[in-house]
Scaffold this motif. Structure first.
Motif, PDB file in Angstrom:
ATOM      1  N   ARG A  78      -7.638 -12.494 -12.957  1.00 37.42           N
ATOM      2  CA  ARG A  78      -6.724 -13.622 -12.795  1.00 37.42           C
ATOM      3  C   ARG A  78      -6.535 -13.928 -11.314  1.00 37.42           C
ATOM      4  O   ARG A  78      -6.699 -13.069 -10.461  1.00 37.42           O
ATOM      5  CB  ARG A  78      -5.376 -13.312 -13.421  1.00 37.42           C
ATOM      6  N   ILE A  79      -6.169 -15.159 -11.019  1.00 38.73           N
ATOM      7  CA  ILE A  79      -5.944 -15.576  -9.635  1.00 38.73           C
ATOM      8  C   ILE A  79      -4.440 -15.745  -9.420  1.00 38.73           C
ATOM      9  O   ILE A  79      -3.794 -16.527 -10.122  1.00 38.73           O
ATOM     10  CB  ILE A  79      -6.679 -16.895  -9.328  1.00 38.73           C
ATOM     11  N   ARG A  80      -3.900 -14.998  -8.468  1.00 36.38           N
ATOM     12  CA  ARG A  80      -2.475 -15.113  -8.140  1.00 36.38           C
ATOM     13  C   ARG A  80      -2.262 -16.276  -7.179  1.00 36.38           C
ATOM     14  O   ARG A  80      -2.937 -16.378  -6.155  1.00 36.38           O
ATOM     15  CB  ARG A  80      -1.957 -13.835  -7.504  1.00 36.38           C
ATOM     16  N   LEU A  81      -1.312 -17.119  -7.522  1.00 34.53           N
ATOM     17  CA  LEU A  81      -0.956 -18.253  -6.672  1.00 34.53           C
ATOM     18  C   LEU A  81       0.324 -17.878  -5.927  1.00 34.53           C
ATOM     19  O   LEU A  81       1.401 -17.803  -6.519  1.00 34.53           O
ATOM     20  CB  LEU A  81      -0.761 -19.513  -7.525  1.00 34.53           C
ATOM     21  N   GLU A  82       0.192 -17.628  -4.668  1.00 32.93           N
ATOM     22  CA  GLU A  82       1.312 -17.125  -3.867  1.00 32.93           C
ATOM     23  C   GLU A  82       2.208 -18.256  -3.362  1.00 32.93           C
ATOM     24  O   GLU A  82       1.764 -19.369  -3.139  1.00 32.93           O
ATOM     25  CB  GLU A  82       0.781 -16.334  -2.654  1.00 32.93           C
ATOM     26  N   GLY A  83       3.484 -17.928  -3.176  1.00 34.01           N
ATOM     27  CA  GLY A  83       4.415 -18.838  -2.535  1.00 34.01           C
ATOM     28  C   GLY A  83       4.931 -19.976  -3.404  1.00 34.01           C
ATOM     29  O   GLY A  83       5.564 -20.896  -2.889  1.00 34.01           O
ATOM     30  N   LEU A  84       4.707 -19.952  -4.694  1.00 32.04           N
ATOM     31  CA  LEU A  84       5.170 -21.039  -5.552  1.00 32.04           C
ATOM     32  C   LEU A  84       6.591 -20.844  -6.061  1.00 32.04           C
ATOM     33  O   LEU A  84       7.250 -21.795  -6.446  1.00 32.04           O
ATOM     34  CB  LEU A  84       4.227 -21.220  -6.745  1.00 32.04           C
TER      35      LEU A  84
END
Length: 149
Positions: A78-84
């Motif tokens: 999975r790809i973590r989307l940071e800062g959201l």
């Protein structure tokens, strides 16, 4: 409430009593809905992309095309989307603590320990290594065994 040891059903009853709407804006909470919220990593401030992948179904009911089934991908893919998420509802440590508790509850549930009622199921813990012991029946022999985490 989950960190304090409440059951999913107990949390659901309390949220309904307080008048807290469900994520789908319903008035009555169910234990399954509470479990889904507790397993949702977004509340810990982690947003992931590509959580599932499309698969061809094992059996088709109709003559269709394409990949109409899906399965969850392993966390490493999975790809973590940071800062959201500016302010997470819970910390990552609290989230992991609840996940461990949910796994333990499932492992020690009566329906998952067939044949015998083990009075000390999930209550015996090694003071040296921290392993939890659960009841096991093999043949006519019943005993407690360390659960490998």
């Amino acid at each position: 409430m989950a960190l304090s040891g409440w059951t999913l059903r107990g949390i659901a009853k309390e949220l309904t009593r307080r008048g807290v709407p469900t994520p789908q804006e319903a008035r009555v909470w169910g234990g399954t809905s509470v479990g889904c919220v507790l397993r949702n990593r977004t509340y810990a401030g982690v947003v992931e992309a590509l959580k599932t992948e499309a698969l061809s179904p094992k059996q088709r009911r109709k003559d269709t095309y394409g990949k109409t089934s899906s399965q969850r991908r392993p966390e490493v893919e999975r790809i973590r989307l940071e800062g959201l998420v500016a302010q997470p509802v819970v910390t990552e440590e609290e989230f992991e603590s609840v996940q461990q508790r949910l796994r333990d509850n499932q492992r020690f549930a009566t329906k998952n320990t067939k044949l015998r009622d083990y009075l000390l199921r999930g209550r015996i813990r090694c003071t040296l290594c921290g392993r939890v012991y659960t009841g096991v029946t093999r043949g006519s022999l019943s005993y407690y065994e360390a659960v490998l985490s």
